[in-house]
Design a protein around this motif. Structure first.
Motif, PDB file in Angstrom:
ATOM      1  N   THR A  76      85.401  45.717  -5.173  1.00  0.00           N
ATOM      2  CA  THR A  76      84.140  46.196  -5.744  1.00  0.00           C
ATOM      3  C   THR A  76      83.105  45.084  -5.713  1.00  0.00           C
ATOM      4  O   THR A  76      81.940  45.292  -5.314  1.00  0.00           O
ATOM      5  CB  THR A  76      84.355  46.658  -7.200  1.00  0.00           C
ATOM      6  N   PHE A  77      83.519  43.884  -6.118  1.00  0.00           N
ATOM      7  CA  PHE A  77      82.608  42.739  -6.083  1.00  0.00           C
ATOM      8  C   PHE A  77      82.081  42.499  -4.666  1.00  0.00           C
ATOM      9  O   PHE A  77      80.875  42.382  -4.440  1.00  0.00           O
ATOM     10  CB  PHE A  77      83.327  41.481  -6.592  1.00  0.00           C
ATOM     11  N   MET A  78      82.982  42.433  -3.716  1.00  0.00           N
ATOM     12  CA  MET A  78      82.578  42.136  -2.338  1.00  0.00           C
ATOM     13  C   MET A  78      81.696  43.245  -1.772  1.00  0.00           C
ATOM     14  O   MET A  78      80.635  42.971  -1.184  1.00  0.00           O
ATOM     15  CB  MET A  78      83.818  41.963  -1.455  1.00  0.00           C
ATOM     16  N   LEU A 125      74.413  33.937  -9.348  1.00  0.00           N
ATOM     17  CA  LEU A 125      75.145  34.544 -10.464  1.00  0.00           C
ATOM     18  C   LEU A 125      74.321  35.677 -11.084  1.00  0.00           C
ATOM     19  O   LEU A 125      74.860  36.745 -11.425  1.00  0.00           O
ATOM     20  CB  LEU A 125      75.458  33.461 -11.499  1.00  0.00           C
ATOM     21  N   SER A 126      73.028  35.458 -11.211  1.00  0.00           N
ATOM     22  CA  SER A 126      72.156  36.500 -11.765  1.00  0.00           C
ATOM     23  C   SER A 126      72.188  37.752 -10.891  1.00  0.00           C
ATOM     24  O   SER A 126      72.273  38.877 -11.382  1.00  0.00           O
ATOM     25  CB  SER A 126      70.711  36.005 -11.851  1.00  0.00           C
ATOM     26  N   ARG A 127      72.113  37.528  -9.584  1.00  0.00           N
ATOM     27  CA  ARG A 127      72.094  38.668  -8.661  1.00  0.00           C
ATOM     28  C   ARG A 127      73.446  39.383  -8.673  1.00  0.00           C
ATOM     29  O   ARG A 127      73.508  40.612  -8.672  1.00  0.00           O
ATOM     30  CB  ARG A 127      71.770  38.142  -7.255  1.00  0.00           C
ATOM     31  N   GLN A 128      74.523  38.604  -8.683  1.00  0.00           N
ATOM     32  CA  GLN A 128      75.860  39.198  -8.715  1.00  0.00           C
ATOM     33  C   GLN A 128      76.067  40.005 -10.004  1.00  0.00           C
ATOM     34  O   GLN A 128      76.708  41.059  -9.987  1.00  0.00           O
ATOM     35  CB  GLN A 128      76.923  38.110  -8.600  1.00  0.00           C
ATOM     36  N   ALA A 129      75.520  39.494 -11.095  1.00  0.00           N
ATOM     37  CA  ALA A 129      75.676  40.201 -12.376  1.00  0.00           C
ATOM     38  C   ALA A 129      74.991  41.563 -12.342  1.00  0.00           C
ATOM     39  O   ALA A 129      75.486  42.537 -12.901  1.00  0.00           O
ATOM     40  CB  ALA A 129      75.115  39.349 -13.516  1.00  0.00           C
ATOM     41  N   GLU A 130      73.847  41.624 -11.662  1.00  0.00           N
ATOM     42  CA  GLU A 130      73.160  42.911 -11.506  1.00  0.00           C
ATOM     43  C   GLU A 130      73.957  43.858 -10.621  1.00  0.00           C
ATOM     44  O   GLU A 130      74.030  45.054 -10.879  1.00  0.00           O
ATOM     45  CB  GLU A 130      71.822  42.724 -10.773  1.00  0.00           C
ATOM     46  N   LEU A 131      74.511  43.303  -9.551  1.00  0.00           N
ATOM     47  CA  LEU A 131      75.126  44.149  -8.525  1.00  0.00           C
ATOM     48  C   LEU A 131      76.571  44.503  -8.842  1.00  0.00           C
ATOM     49  O   LEU A 131      77.049  45.560  -8.454  1.00  0.00           O
ATOM     50  CB  LEU A 131      75.060  43.445  -7.160  1.00  0.00           C
ATOM     51  N   ALA A 132      77.264  43.610  -9.525  1.00  0.00           N
ATOM     52  CA  ALA A 132      78.688  43.824  -9.818  1.00  0.00           C
ATOM     53  C   ALA A 132      78.937  43.516 -11.290  1.00  0.00           C
ATOM     54  O   ALA A 132      79.661  42.586 -11.626  1.00  0.00           O
ATOM     55  CB  ALA A 132      79.536  42.933  -8.910  1.00  0.00           C
ATOM     56  N   PRO A 133      78.327  44.306 -12.176  1.00  0.00           N
ATOM     57  CA  PRO A 133      78.408  43.991 -13.607  1.00  0.00           C
ATOM     58  C   PRO A 133      79.867  43.958 -14.086  1.00  0.00           C
ATOM     59  O   PRO A 133      80.687  44.763 -13.655  1.00  0.00           O
ATOM     60  CB  PRO A 133      77.623  45.123 -14.270  1.00  0.00           C
ATOM     61  N   GLY A 134      80.143  42.981 -14.924  1.00  0.00           N
ATOM     62  CA  GLY A 134      81.497  42.873 -15.461  1.00  0.00           C
ATOM     63  C   GLY A 134      82.448  42.113 -14.579  1.00  0.00           C
ATOM     64  O   GLY A 134      83.593  41.876 -14.959  1.00  0.00           O
ATOM     65  N   LEU A 135      82.012  41.722 -13.401  1.00  0.00           N
ATOM     66  CA  LEU A 135      82.914  41.003 -12.496  1.00  0.00           C
ATOM     67  C   LEU A 135      82.537  39.531 -12.332  1.00  0.00           C
ATOM     68  O   LEU A 135      83.166  38.801 -11.583  1.00  0.00           O
ATOM     69  CB  LEU A 135      82.969  41.705 -11.132  1.00  0.00           C
ATOM     70  N   VAL A 136      81.499  39.111 -13.050  1.00  0.00           N
ATOM     71  CA  VAL A 136      81.153  37.690 -13.110  1.00  0.00           C
ATOM     72  C   VAL A 136      80.960  37.340 -14.590  1.00  0.00           C
ATOM     73  O   VAL A 136      80.720  38.225 -15.406  1.00  0.00           O
ATOM     74  CB  VAL A 136      79.862  37.364 -12.313  1.00  0.00           C
ATOM     75  N   PRO A 137      81.054  36.060 -14.952  1.00  0.00           N
ATOM     76  CA  PRO A 137      80.847  35.696 -16.358  1.00  0.00           C
ATOM     77  C   PRO A 137      79.402  35.968 -16.782  1.00  0.00           C
ATOM     78  O   PRO A 137      78.481  35.796 -15.981  1.00  0.00           O
ATOM     79  CB  PRO A 137      81.159  34.195 -16.389  1.00  0.00           C
ATOM     80  N   GLU A 190      73.582  37.675   7.141  1.00  0.00           N
ATOM     81  CA  GLU A 190      73.832  39.112   6.986  1.00  0.00           C
ATOM     82  C   GLU A 190      73.660  39.587   5.551  1.00  0.00           C
ATOM     83  O   GLU A 190      73.271  40.723   5.299  1.00  0.00           O
ATOM     84  CB  GLU A 190      75.260  39.439   7.435  1.00  0.00           C
ATOM     85  N   ALA A 191      74.012  38.718   4.603  1.00  0.00           N
ATOM     86  CA  ALA A 191      73.987  39.132   3.193  1.00  0.00           C
ATOM     87  C   ALA A 191      74.088  37.887   2.322  1.00  0.00           C
ATOM     88  O   ALA A 191      74.409  36.797   2.814  1.00  0.00           O
ATOM     89  CB  ALA A 191      75.163  40.072   2.901  1.00  0.00           C
ATOM     90  N   LEU A 192      73.808  38.043   1.039  1.00  0.00           N
ATOM     91  CA  LEU A 192      73.988  36.936   0.093  1.00  0.00           C
ATOM     92  C   LEU A 192      75.487  36.789  -0.168  1.00  0.00           C
ATOM     93  O   LEU A 192      76.084  37.592  -0.881  1.00  0.00           O
ATOM     94  CB  LEU A 192      73.259  37.221  -1.219  1.00  0.00           C
ATOM     95  N   ILE A 193      76.071  35.776   0.420  1.00  0.00           N
ATOM     96  CA  ILE A 193      77.504  35.593   0.264  1.00  0.00           C
ATOM     97  C   ILE A 193      77.790  34.591  -0.852  1.00  0.00           C
ATOM     98  O   ILE A 193      76.957  33.734  -1.165  1.00  0.00           O
ATOM     99  CB  ILE A 193      78.188  35.173   1.592  1.00  0.00           C
ATOM    100  N   LEU A 195      77.745  42.328  -1.179  1.00  0.00           N
ATOM    101  CA  LEU A 195      77.403  42.180   0.237  1.00  0.00           C
ATOM    102  C   LEU A 195      76.530  43.340   0.719  1.00  0.00           C
ATOM    103  O   LEU A 195      75.487  43.124   1.333  1.00  0.00           O
ATOM    104  CB  LEU A 195      78.672  42.051   1.083  1.00  0.00           C
ATOM    105  N   PHE A 196      76.941  44.560   0.413  1.00  0.00           N
ATOM    106  CA  PHE A 196      76.158  45.697   0.904  1.00  0.00           C
ATOM    107  C   PHE A 196      74.714  45.646   0.397  1.00  0.00           C
ATOM    108  O   PHE A 196      73.765  45.785   1.171  1.00  0.00           O
ATOM    109  CB  PHE A 196      76.789  47.031   0.496  1.00  0.00           C
ATOM    110  N   PHE A 197      74.552  45.437  -0.901  1.00  0.00           N
ATOM    111  CA  PHE A 197      73.205  45.566  -1.483  1.00  0.00           C
ATOM    112  C   PHE A 197      72.276  44.384  -1.180  1.00  0.00           C
ATOM    113  O   PHE A 197      71.106  44.411  -1.546  1.00  0.00           O
ATOM    114  CB  PHE A 197      73.295  45.805  -2.994  1.00  0.00           C
ATOM    115  N   THR A 198      72.807  43.356  -0.551  1.00  0.00           N
ATOM    116  CA  THR A 198      71.927  42.263  -0.111  1.00  0.00           C
ATOM    117  C   THR A 198      71.827  42.226   1.417  1.00  0.00           C
ATOM    118  O   THR A 198      71.317  41.261   1.968  1.00  0.00           O
ATOM    119  CB  THR A 198      72.439  40.903  -0.630  1.00  0.00           C
TER     120      THR A 198
END
Lengths: 429, 429
Positions: free
Chosen positions: B145-147, B91-103, B232-235, B151-154
């Motif tokens: 955008t989330f996907m 969740l921390s990583r997703q928040a950095e990579l896709a801000p606003g798309l996770v709680p 391949e990536a952090l899924i 996926l790309f940045f990991t």
């Protein structure tokens, strides 16, 4: 923790090594006699480490110590000592899985990045024997046992997914060694890079062609990605004929410091590539035309036996002991299931063969245009002749990498090699 | 360390949770008012955890606590609390990579396996909205955008090989959650397994066919191996419409406790699969024939927009910021290199699409024959109708898994789905 280790590390030259070994009762007994009488010789001819042979009144040992930099280049290229830990870890696993095919481990000190192993005597580095035109009748059978057992039993076919992930994590820290491979094998030979070298001026044109060959750049990049992101099994990671010690009757695989969970085809490809280079280089070591014909025939036969032997043993292990989470037997019951799974095993090996062909090609090209060369070619004193044999190997490698699918069986590879034995390339200069 | 953690763990029911939150100044301020006045409601409807909504005079929060067993099954199926750690990490990583798309993350306590997040209100679980026939105009753009970004940045396209290996190792311990997927998605639905269930008696014949379909067993086993051994990536690892909360104007991805480094197609396939199931299930939720036609058209359009949007954004990221070790730009200079690399990017996406199609099929079949079903189908009260819509989905899934190559573009998938909309399967019973 890492800091502590680094603090305790010191390079053990002769005197310090003698004191260190004398303080280890088991090794002292094994060597025998008064420690001051032990003969200690530094014999490291690899690219990375110090290697000592120590002989006492009773027996001998080999001592390997990692340096905090790349020996071949010097202190300007630092390299973590932790590689000695990964080498020890890999060697331990290989000893369990392929007993008698790696040197016996006698002692390991993680802080000193130092490992003591049985002295392999009268074994020689296989590459030296190949340059001399020596056949090794045990080699194909031994190396295929080593490959089949170390690769199969660390793969998803033999392990649970949890065990496999633990293994991957245990070796994830060995990334500095992986990076050497990523740079020197999968990138630099295909671009301008300070460390590249080749037989000038004769191969200048071929080198330029490689740098301009976009089909090849795509192919090598796909292989690089596979190397980075396909943790299929615990691979040796540097399985060339300089990492294999042989006698007529014994084979020992050494130096697994590049070990990590990677694609199986990288190990299989390394073995095939180095045999193929021995084959092409052989023409440059002839005393009289044709005087190495029997040796060369043996080399190509060995290429064939290595692949078919490996594939056969790997498949037998799979058929006999599929305890891993991949391809669960519970999904393949009955006659129809058994037959379908067997067809899939064959398809699996076909995919692995394609990987092997591609990686073999990459290993050939790096030895001719990258930083680290090998004596198969380097000992050919006539540079034009050397370049001629290198160009033949590169021509085969280029086809293997770009038209991988055209090589369906290993005899397609040996057949193509044979056709190039006397091909006369256009050289520069 | 693990022992300590386990020792300190306790399940926080209402009173204990109130005391715990009252002792955290930031959360106390956010909630507002006297802690005794806070309204605490347990709302977890997932399979694994406790989830509380806490509301105070000023605001609300969501609290998620992992249980040491699978909630859906009970204490007989233990499951490590460490999954809360991996969820927090993801969740921390997703928040950095896709801000606003996770709680937003507000608090995490590893020992308690407890995470506090912003309260998503008035968001609802997307699956519920889809059952009700609601269109979500923001969804395709947000989820792609989330996907694309997570996926790309990991992936190896954005990271160095060393960073990537660190990431893989950091999630390697989450193997118990991976095993749930390996068993429940990639194995059990294709064999007799106690936990399987399906709409009896109507799908008895289809279930038996699946268990006997060796082409399908090979295909699912290949997908399973890809799931286990393709980091391949952090899924996200569980990206179905029950893990997505939506309003008309917002999309939030929740519950990444299955996160690990795996194949990207598993996430993309999960989204497509759950939209396709919503499409087929829709026929069972009609009030009058055709009254959900516009909704169904939107669903298929969304399937198309999800793939093309994801692929487009992923490719744009690759073109714009390829800092990873894979496909180094230094090998693709000049006009010819640029063109060849762009062709390879397209080929890469084509391979990823094939993975996506296969994984989507696996996700459909597990929801109809495995342990965990979904309300898209389950809320269809007429069992014959439910089985009919399920059989349509399964028929598409079987083709997608076994004849993956026949689906070249996403419109091949939606076209096939459309053709099956009114297909009448042969049912048992």
């Amino acid at each position: 923790m890492t800091g502590d280790r680094a603090g305790d590390y010191r390079i053990l030259h002769e005197a310090a090594l003698r004191d260190y070994l004398a303080a280890l009762p088991d090794l002292k007994v094994r060597l025998g006699g008064d420690p001051v009488s032990w003969a200690i010789t530094e014999v490291g001819d690899g690219n990375l480490n110090l290697v000592f042979i120590v002989k006492g009144a009773r027996g001998g040992i080999a001592v390997k110590q990692a340096l905090p930099y790349v020996r071949l280049v010097g202190e300007s290229w630092p390299l973590p000592l932790s590689r000695a830990h990964y080498e020890y870890l890999a060697l331990s696993r290989q000893a369990e899985l392929a007993p008698g095919l790696v040197p016996a481990l006698l002692h390991h000190n993680e802080k000193l990045a130092l490992t003591v192993m049985e002295l392999l005597e009268p074994h020689i580095i296989m590459r030296k024997g190949l340059v001399a035109g020596t056949k090794y009748p045990r080699f194909a059978d031994d190396i295929t046992t080593f490959m089949a057992r170390t690769l199969f039993f660390t793969s998803d076919l033999a392990l649970s997914a949890a065990e496999k992930k633990q293994g991957i994590a245990a070796f994830a820290g060995n990334h500095a060694l992986c990076k050497i491979t990523e740079d020197l094998i999968f990138t630099d030979p295909y671009r301008i890079a300070e460390q590249n070298r080749w037989t000038v001026p004769y191969l200048d044109g071929v080198a330029a062609d490689l740098r301009d060959d976009m089909d090849l750049h795509i192919a090598i990049s796909r292989l690089k990605l596979k190397f980075m992101a396909s943790p299929e099994a615990l691979i040796h990671g540097d399985l060339h004929t300089g990492s294999i010690m042989v006698t007529d009757s014994q084979t020992r695989v050494i130096d697994p410091e590049f070990a990590f969970y990677g694609p199986m085809g990288f190990d299989a490809g390394a073995v095939l590539a180095n045999l193929l280079m021995a084959y092409f280089a052989s023409a440059g070591h002839e005393g009289a035309p044709g005087d190495r014909a029997a040796f060369e025939a043996w080399v190509l036969e060995t290429v064939e036996n290595v692949w078919t032997g490996f594939a056969g043993k790997f498949l037998d292990l799979w058929r006999g002991s599929a305890a891993g989470d991949a391809y669960p037997v519970s999904l393949f019951g009955g006659e129809k299931g058994t037959a379908r799974l067997e067809a899939e095993r064959q398809a699996y090996m076909q995919r692995l063969f394609a990987d092997t062909v591609g990686f073999a090609a990459a290993k050939i090209i790096r030895r001719i245009f990258g930083l680290a060369h090998n004596i198969d070619f380097e000992l050919i004193e006539d540079l034009r002749m050397r370049a001629t044999t290198e160009a033949r190997a590169v021509r085969l490698a280029r086809t293997m990498m770009v038209e991988t699918g055209a090589f369906r069986t290993v005899t397609d590879v040996t057949g193509a090699a044979r056709k190039l034995r006397n091909w006369m390339p256009e050289l520069s200069g």
